[in-house]
Motif scaffolding. Structure first.
Motif, mmCIF file in Angstrom:
data_model
loop_
_atom_site.group_PDB
_atom_site.id
_atom_site.type_symbol
_atom_site.label_atom_id
_atom_site.label_comp_id
_atom_site.label_asym_id
_atom_site.label_seq_id
_atom_site.Cartn_x
_atom_site.Cartn_y
_atom_site.Cartn_z
ATOM 1 N N SER A 50 -2.776 -2.952 14.336
ATOM 2 C CA SER A 50 -3.097 -4.689 13.676
ATOM 3 C C SER A 50 -3.742 -4.432 12.111
ATOM 4 O O SER A 50 -3.064 -4.655 11.133
ATOM 5 N N PHE A 51 -4.769 -2.867 12.203
ATOM 6 C CA PHE A 51 -5.837 -2.914 11.030
ATOM 7 C C PHE A 51 -3.714 -2.175 10.024
ATOM 8 O O PHE A 51 -4.488 -2.591 9.092
ATOM 9 N N ALA A 52 -3.380 -1.160 10.750
ATOM 10 C CA ALA A 52 -1.793 -0.725 9.712
ATOM 11 C C ALA A 52 -1.411 -1.696 9.588
ATOM 12 O O ALA A 52 -1.167 -1.473 7.937
ATOM 13 N N ASN A 53 -1.531 -2.734 9.713
ATOM 14 C CA ASN A 53 -0.647 -4.041 9.167
ATOM 15 C C ASN A 53 -1.409 -4.901 8.221
ATOM 16 O O ASN A 53 -0.882 -4.864 7.034
ATOM 17 N N VAL A 54 -2.529 -5.018 8.058
ATOM 18 C CA VAL A 54 -3.894 -5.330 7.226
ATOM 19 C C VAL A 54 -3.891 -4.453 6.203
ATOM 20 O O VAL A 54 -3.046 -4.780 4.891
ATOM 21 N N TRP A 55 -3.661 -3.046 6.657
ATOM 22 C CA TRP A 55 -3.790 -2.077 4.956
ATOM 23 C C TRP A 55 -2.574 -2.023 4.155
ATOM 24 O O TRP A 55 -2.265 -1.981 3.358
ATOM 25 N N ARG A 56 -1.199 -2.485 5.187
ATOM 26 C CA ARG A 56 -0.020 -2.057 4.241
ATOM 27 C C ARG A 56 0.514 -3.598 3.375
ATOM 28 O O ARG A 56 0.839 -3.663 2.488
ATOM 29 N N GLY A 57 -0.144 -4.537 4.286
ATOM 30 C CA GLY A 57 0.155 -5.869 3.516
ATOM 31 C C GLY A 57 -1.077 -6.732 3.084
ATOM 32 O O GLY A 57 -0.440 -7.686 2.032
ATOM 33 N N THR A 58 -1.542 -5.878 3.226
ATOM 34 C CA THR A 58 -2.559 -7.158 1.916
ATOM 35 C C THR A 58 -2.793 -7.454 0.276
ATOM 36 O O THR A 58 -2.982 -8.554 0.368
ATOM 37 N N ALA A 59 -1.765 -6.412 -0.396
ATOM 38 C CA ALA A 59 -1.354 -6.909 -1.695
ATOM 39 C C ALA A 59 -0.756 -7.528 -1.654
ATOM 40 O O ALA A 59 -0.729 -8.130 -3.100
ATOM 41 N N PHE A 60 0.425 -7.807 -1.146
ATOM 42 C CA PHE A 60 1.196 -9.785 -1.141
ATOM 43 C C PHE A 60 -0.175 -10.757 -1.049
ATOM 44 O O PHE A 60 0.526 -11.694 -2.108
ATOM 45 N N SER A 61 -1.003 -11.198 -0.441
ATOM 46 C CA SER A 61 -1.770 -12.137 -0.365
ATOM 47 C C SER A 61 -2.962 -11.811 -1.870
ATOM 48 O O SER A 61 -3.076 -12.497 -2.604
ATOM 49 N N MET A 62 -3.396 -10.800 -2.053
ATOM 50 C CA MET A 62 -4.311 -10.441 -3.257
ATOM 51 C C MET A 62 -3.612 -10.573 -4.044
ATOM 52 O O MET A 62 -3.823 -11.377 -5.357
ATOM 53 N N LEU A 63 -2.071 -10.202 -4.755
ATOM 54 C CA LEU A 63 -1.174 -10.764 -5.315
ATOM 55 C C LEU A 63 -1.206 -12.651 -6.131
ATOM 56 O O LEU A 63 -1.647 -13.512 -7.110
ATOM 57 N N VAL A 64 -0.774 -13.058 -4.630
ATOM 58 C CA VAL A 64 -0.734 -14.127 -4.849
ATOM 59 C C VAL A 64 -1.542 -15.275 -4.988
ATOM 60 O O VAL A 64 -1.826 -15.990 -5.871
ATOM 61 N N TYR A 65 -2.839 -14.726 -4.181
ATOM 62 C CA TYR A 65 -4.262 -15.363 -4.823
ATOM 63 C C TYR A 65 -4.292 -14.828 -6.009
ATOM 64 O O TYR A 65 -5.525 -15.736 -6.945
ATOM 65 N N SER A 66 -4.706 -13.550 -6.406
ATOM 66 C CA SER A 66 -5.123 -13.606 -8.168
ATOM 67 C C SER A 66 -4.106 -14.704 -8.855
ATOM 68 O O SER A 66 -4.662 -15.245 -9.889
ATOM 69 N N ALA A 67 -2.701 -14.198 -8.478
ATOM 70 C CA ALA A 67 -1.542 -15.996 -9.358
ATOM 71 C C ALA A 67 -2.864 -16.781 -9.626
ATOM 72 O O ALA A 67 -3.140 -17.905 -10.499
ATOM 73 N N ALA A 68 -2.829 -17.911 -8.314
ATOM 74 C CA ALA A 68 -3.316 -18.976 -7.901
ATOM 75 C C ALA A 68 -4.944 -18.953 -9.150
ATOM 76 O O ALA A 68 -5.597 -20.225 -9.529
ATOM 77 N N LEU A 69 -5.883 -18.001 -8.731
ATOM 78 C CA LEU A 69 -7.087 -18.661 -9.042
ATOM 79 C C LEU A 69 -6.968 -18.563 -11.049
ATOM 80 O O LEU A 69 -7.914 -19.064 -11.226
ATOM 81 N N ASN A 70 -5.664 -17.143 -11.481
ATOM 82 C CA ASN A 70 -5.683 -17.585 -12.639
ATOM 83 C C ASN A 70 -5.678 -18.672 -13.158
ATOM 84 O O ASN A 70 -5.480 -19.235 -14.637
#
Length: 315
Positions: free
Chosen positions: A186-206
């Motif tokens: 589970s930690f490995a999947n978080v480490w690998r896939g967090t970038a997608f969520s970060m990009l989605v939320y960065s665009a939404a916050l902007n």
């Protein structure tokens, strides 16, 4: 000039029927407009039918048969026997439970929360910090799944990086892939896939108008109150979309877990994709494995329906 002969007895004269009206110019324009909209989509529809709907329909048929890879001359239709056998199989029920744990920990909580946190922090960070942080997080995302699995295996194994750091800090170490395998993957999947969520939320916050947050700050609203009452409601649709995409991706994770633990030790990290692979290709029970895959497709569809329902609900 001759006249038409009179009608004989028993012959009924009928008036000519109305002719079908010819299409009006407006009607012809509507037909041409509809064809103009449909024709460009036809290649995509054909490809979806051939490579998506067709294989799914064939797999749905196989799920109701006893098809095997070896030792069988021909398959036969057995109805719902594969599905009944699955729900009576303790290994299948264990895989369902571990799939839910893996999805909740790594997608709903891990990737979603960490991605939102990084996006919020990067909004306030300087440009060099944003560049370095974004590069590190995205680098983990673009790595092939097998490569990421080997890296995390080297991190969690008994002689790996994590235990070396714990030994240096004089803290107790352990074989994480044996004692806590589902948490490790589970930690490995978080480490690998967090970038997608970060990009989605960065665009939404902007997209949030700065005037709104500045007005709330002038009114005395603290950071947590602004986050709860302004930021989260305004990016609600982005949150729902991100959760749906992350959940569907996490439900189908195979290579990462296979490289790290192969579903072990025993079956303590065997999620549904690994259970399906074991039944279909290691035990040669294609029909049973396909039935499990069809159940996994149903689970993903249910998650999608829930998220789509939430997206339609107004705050």
């Amino acid at each position: 000039m001759t006249s038409a002969p009179p009608a004989g007895p028993g012959v009924v004269k009928t008036a000519p029927g109305p002719t079908a009206p010819s299409p009006t110019p407006a009607g012809r324009r509507d037909v041409r407009r509809a064809l103009t909209r449909v024709l460009p989509l036809s290649p995509a529809v054909v490809l979806l039918v051939l490579f998506l709907a067709g294989p799914i329909a064939y797999c749905a048929y196989i799920a109701f048969t006893d098809l095997q890879l070896t030792g069988q001359a021909e398959s036969s239709f057995i109805g719902f026997d594969n599905f009944r056998a699955a729900f009576k199989d303790d290994a299948f029920l264990n895989a369902v439970w571990l799939t839910l744990v893996f999805t909740v920990l790594s997608s709903l909580i891990g990737q979603n929360t960490l991605g939102l946190t990084l996006a919020v922090l990067m909004q306030r960070a300087s440009k060099p910090v944003r560049t370095v942080t974004g590069g590190i997080v995205i680098a983990a995302w673009v790595l092939p799944e097998v490569v990421a699995g080997f890296l995390l295996y080297a991190f969690f194994r008994r002689e790996g990086t994590l235990n070396a750091v714990l030994d240096w800090l004089h803290l107790p170490s352990q074989n994480w892939l044996f004692t806590l395998p589902i948490l490790a993957v589970s930690f490995a999947n978080v480490w690998r896939g967090t970038a997608f969520s970060m990009l989605v939320y960065s665009a939404a916050l902007n997209e949030i108008p700065k005037e709104i947050t500045e007005a709330a700050e002038v009114d005395g609203a603290g950071g947590w109150r602004r986050m709860w009452h302004i930021t989260l409601p305004m990016i609600r649709r982005s949150i729902g979309t991100n959760l749906m995409l992350n959940t569907l991706q996490t439900l189908s994770v195979f290579g990462l877990i296979w490289v790290m633990t192969r579903g072990g030790p025993g079956n303590r990290s065997q999620t549904l994709p690994l259970f399906m692979y074991e039944q279909a290709f290691q035990k040669s029970m294609i029909g049973y494995g396909t039935a499990v895959a069809l159940l996994l497709l149903v689970v993903g569809s249910l998650f999608s329906l829930v998220y789509m329902r939430l997206l339609r609900t107004e705050v």
